[in-house]
Design a protein around this motif. Sequence first.
Motif, mmCIF file in Angstrom:
data_model
loop_
_atom_site.group_PDB
_atom_site.id
_atom_site.type_symbol
_atom_site.label_atom_id
_atom_site.label_comp_id
_atom_site.label_asym_id
_atom_site.label_seq_id
_atom_site.Cartn_x
_atom_site.Cartn_y
_atom_site.Cartn_z
ATOM 1 N N VAL A 145 0.833 -1.202 0.000
ATOM 2 C CA VAL A 145 0.000 0.000 0.000
ATOM 3 C C VAL A 145 0.869 1.253 0.000
ATOM 4 O O VAL A 145 0.629 2.198 -0.768
ATOM 5 C CB VAL A 145 -0.958 -0.009 1.210
ATOM 6 C CG1 VAL A 145 -1.573 1.370 1.429
ATOM 7 C CG2 VAL A 145 -2.058 -1.039 0.994
ATOM 8 N N ALA A 146 1.889 1.274 0.840
ATOM 9 C CA ALA A 146 2.787 2.434 0.889
ATOM 10 C C ALA A 146 3.475 2.646 -0.455
ATOM 11 O O ALA A 146 3.597 3.781 -0.934
ATOM 12 C CB ALA A 146 3.820 2.254 1.992
ATOM 13 N N ALA A 147 3.917 1.562 -1.090
ATOM 14 C CA ALA A 147 4.576 1.680 -2.396
ATOM 15 C C ALA A 147 3.603 2.212 -3.446
ATOM 16 O O ALA A 147 3.982 3.028 -4.302
ATOM 17 C CB ALA A 147 5.126 0.323 -2.830
ATOM 18 N N PHE A 148 2.343 1.785 -3.382
ATOM 19 C CA PHE A 148 1.359 2.261 -4.348
ATOM 20 C C PHE A 148 1.079 3.742 -4.141
ATOM 21 O O PHE A 148 0.963 4.508 -5.107
ATOM 22 C CB PHE A 148 0.069 1.450 -4.220
ATOM 23 C CG PHE A 148 -0.942 1.752 -5.285
ATOM 24 C CD1 PHE A 148 -0.654 1.521 -6.620
ATOM 25 C CD2 PHE A 148 -2.182 2.274 -4.972
ATOM 26 C CE1 PHE A 148 -1.581 1.799 -7.619
ATOM 27 C CE2 PHE A 148 -3.119 2.557 -5.943
ATOM 28 C CZ PHE A 148 -2.820 2.317 -7.277
ATOM 29 N N ILE A 149 0.972 4.162 -2.889
ATOM 30 C CA ILE A 149 0.775 5.586 -2.607
ATOM 31 C C ILE A 149 1.958 6.394 -3.135
ATOM 32 O O ILE A 149 1.787 7.448 -3.758
ATOM 33 C CB ILE A 149 0.573 5.813 -1.097
ATOM 34 C CG1 ILE A 149 -0.745 5.189 -0.636
ATOM 35 C CG2 ILE A 149 0.591 7.315 -0.772
ATOM 36 C CD1 ILE A 149 -0.926 5.148 0.864
#
Length: 251
Positions: free
Chosen positions: A238-242
């Motif tokens: 999720v952090a990488a996608f953000i």
Amino acid sequence: MKTLISTLAAVTIATAAPAIAAERPVSIVLVHGAFVDGSGWKDTYDILSKAGYEVLVVQQPTISLRDDVAETERVIAKARHPVILVGHSYGGMVITEAGDNPKVRSLVYLAAYAPDVGESVSTLSEAPVPPGEHKGPLVTEGNFLFVDRDKFPTSFAAGVDPATTRFMAAAQLPFGLQAVQTKVERVAWKTKPTYYMVTMEDHIIPPSLLRTMAKRSGAKVTEIKSSHAVMLAHPREVAAFIRSADTSAAD
């Protein structure tokens, strides 16, 4: 000797301290969904903060869509930089309107509603559910909705530590029918770069509905094998996608 010991101690402390990246010229504002609060962002917050982002977490009450949008706008105003606005689940309703704020650079939807003008959680939830997919096991108490407490761990947050999900089930925030039924008037995804993460094993919002909303928004889409609570089950992804929504390096 005393000076040497002091120097060695300072070096040891500096070596042990976790590396924090230089501050990036973008702020990230995280908007939670229904039934939970902002604490669900903890792991994602830690990862993004360590990467150098100013990260702010909205604690909206989920009783009224208008109040939730106003609270999100208040947090956006506090951000030091242009904003990547992130919404999970019902938080997508909120960022669709609040994202119209000129300070918002891009939108990130995580297993989230991405309504068009005149749509609400209620109207979007009227879509038929294809075979093999599921809607949330919701119960009504007065003017509020909750996820069935016994079914919460598997329907909302499968793949997350059971002790955590049992507590989440017991600590649910009431989801106001006013928030459920209010129709969106402003649609930021029509004018802002949009990113959408589809949770393929979602038992709260059917994946087919997630894909439909993602497609019509023109978003950059990724799919992940996850339950609805994707930020708890897969915080690194999720952090990488953000972070993929951060175009500041190319500016």
